[in-house]
Design a protein around this motif. Sequence first.
Motif, short mmCIF file in Angstrom:
data_model
loop_
_atom_site.label_atom_id
_atom_site.label_comp_id
_atom_site.label_asym_id
_atom_site.label_seq_id
_atom_site.Cartn_x
_atom_site.Cartn_y
_atom_site.Cartn_z
N UNK A 200 43.14 20.79 -5.64
CA UNK A 200 44.09 20.54 -4.55
C UNK A 200 45.50 20.26 -5.06
N UNK A 201 45.59 19.55 -6.18
CA UNK A 201 46.91 19.24 -6.74
C UNK A 201 47.56 20.47 -7.36
N UNK A 202 46.74 21.37 -7.89
CA UNK A 202 47.27 22.57 -8.55
C UNK A 202 47.56 23.67 -7.53
N UNK A 203 46.58 23.97 -6.70
CA UNK A 203 46.66 25.10 -5.78
C UNK A 203 47.46 24.78 -4.52
N UNK A 204 47.41 23.54 -4.06
CA UNK A 204 48.05 23.11 -2.81
C UNK A 204 47.57 23.94 -1.62
N UNK A 205 46.27 23.91 -1.33
CA UNK A 205 45.72 24.75 -0.25
C UNK A 205 46.37 24.50 1.11
N UNK A 206 46.76 23.25 1.38
CA UNK A 206 47.37 22.97 2.69
C UNK A 206 48.72 23.68 2.84
N UNK A 207 49.48 23.77 1.74
CA UNK A 207 50.76 24.47 1.79
C UNK A 207 50.55 25.98 1.84
N UNK A 208 49.51 26.46 1.17
CA UNK A 208 49.16 27.88 1.26
C UNK A 208 48.76 28.22 2.69
N UNK A 209 47.99 27.34 3.30
CA UNK A 209 47.53 27.59 4.67
C UNK A 209 48.68 27.54 5.67
N UNK A 210 49.72 26.79 5.36
CA UNK A 210 50.88 26.72 6.26
C UNK A 210 51.63 28.05 6.32
N UNK A 211 51.36 28.94 5.37
CA UNK A 211 51.99 30.26 5.34
C UNK A 211 51.06 31.34 5.88
N UNK A 212 50.09 30.95 6.69
CA UNK A 212 49.07 31.89 7.16
C UNK A 212 49.61 32.91 8.16
N UNK A 213 50.71 32.60 8.82
CA UNK A 213 51.26 33.51 9.83
C UNK A 213 52.57 34.12 9.35
N UNK A 214 52.72 35.42 9.59
CA UNK A 214 53.97 36.08 9.26
C UNK A 214 54.94 36.01 10.44
N UNK A 215 56.20 36.36 10.24
CA UNK A 215 57.19 36.23 11.32
C UNK A 215 56.89 37.06 12.56
N UNK A 216 55.99 38.05 12.44
CA UNK A 216 55.67 38.91 13.58
C UNK A 216 54.39 38.48 14.30
N UNK A 217 53.77 37.42 13.84
CA UNK A 217 52.44 37.06 14.34
C UNK A 217 52.45 36.70 15.83
N UNK A 218 53.56 36.15 16.32
CA UNK A 218 53.57 35.67 17.70
C UNK A 218 53.89 36.74 18.72
N UNK A 219 54.40 37.90 18.29
CA UNK A 219 54.75 38.92 19.28
C UNK A 219 54.21 40.31 18.95
#
Length: 317
Positions: A200-219
Motif C-alpha cells: 500500500x505504501x509503495x503502490x498507493x492503490x487508493x490514489x491509483x483508484x482515484x484515476x479510474x475515470x477518464x475526462x470523457x467518462x461522464x458524457x
Amino acid sequence: MVDMDWKRKMVSSDLPNSPKLSSKLHVTIPSPFKILPVSSPISCSAPALCSAYELYLRLPELRKLWSSRDFPTWTSEPILKPALQALEISFRLVFAVCSDTRPYINHREWNRRLDSLVTKQIQLVAAICEEDDEEEGDSAAPVSDGRSSLSLLPQLATWRRSEALGKKILSTIDNEMSRCKYTLGLGEQNIAGKPNLRYDAICRPNEIYSLKDNPYADHIDNQENQTLYIIHQILESWIYASGNLLNRIVSSIEEEKFEKASNDVYLLEKIWKLLAEIEDLHMLMDPEDFLKLKKQLQIKSTGKADAFCFRSEGLVY
C-alpha cells in the motif's frame, strides 16, 4: 630391401613446388566498426495530439505516482513501483470486464487473456524482486507483517463474477514469489510465513483508484471507453518501468557490473513481449463499439504526415 618411406616420397614428388609455410601467425584485424545514426521510421504525433492523448489517460497524474520516491534508499523502487501500479490497474481491468453485461462480449476469451496478462506481470514483478534480494541494509525492500488493505485483488477473489480468476491470481502470486525473501501481501496464502512487501505504501492503490475515470467518462456512454482507457494506462506504466530499467542497464555497464546488466536485459526483453500482449487486447474490443468510440473521442490525424494520435510518446522516444 623394401623402402618403407616410398609413400611419402611419392606424394611429395607429385606436389608442385610451393613456398614454405611461415612459422609466424598473421591475423588481420578489421577496421573499427562505425555505428551509423538510424532515424526511426516511427514519428511522434503533433504536440496537440500528444497532449490530448496524455490528458485522456491522465498521464501527468500517473507520472507523479510512478516517479514518487517514498523509499529513497531502495534501489529497485523506480522500477518496481510502476510495475506494481500496472498490476493494480490490471485488477481494475478484470473488474471492468467482469462487470460488462453486453451479451456479445466473449467473456471466456477475455478471462484467458486477463489470466495470461496478470500472470506475466506477476512473473516480471517476482523477477525484479529476486534481483532485489541481493540488496541489504537501507537498499533492501521495505517489508512488514501487515497485508494490503487497499488493493482490489482481495475483492476480486470474493466477488462471484471474478472469484475464479481472483483466486487463480492469488495462487500465481504464491507460486511466482516462492523464490523471493518476501511476498506481495495481497491475500495469498504465504504458507512459508515470509514478510510482506509494504504494498500500500509503495503502490498507493487508493490514489491509483482515484484515476479510474477518464475526462470523457461522464458524457460518453460506451463500455469500450473504459476498456481502452485502462489498457493504455497499463501499457504506459510498463513503458515507464522499462525506461527506468534501461537506465539501470546503462549504469551497470558503466560500472562494469556486466552480470547484473545481462539479467536486466532479459527482464527488458520480457517487458517488451508483455507490451505486445497488452496491445493485443485491442483485438477483443467490439469493432462496432470501438469505431463508435473513435468518433466520440475524435481519434484522427490532422494530416497525411501526422501519426495516429493514440501512439505513445514514451514508446516512440
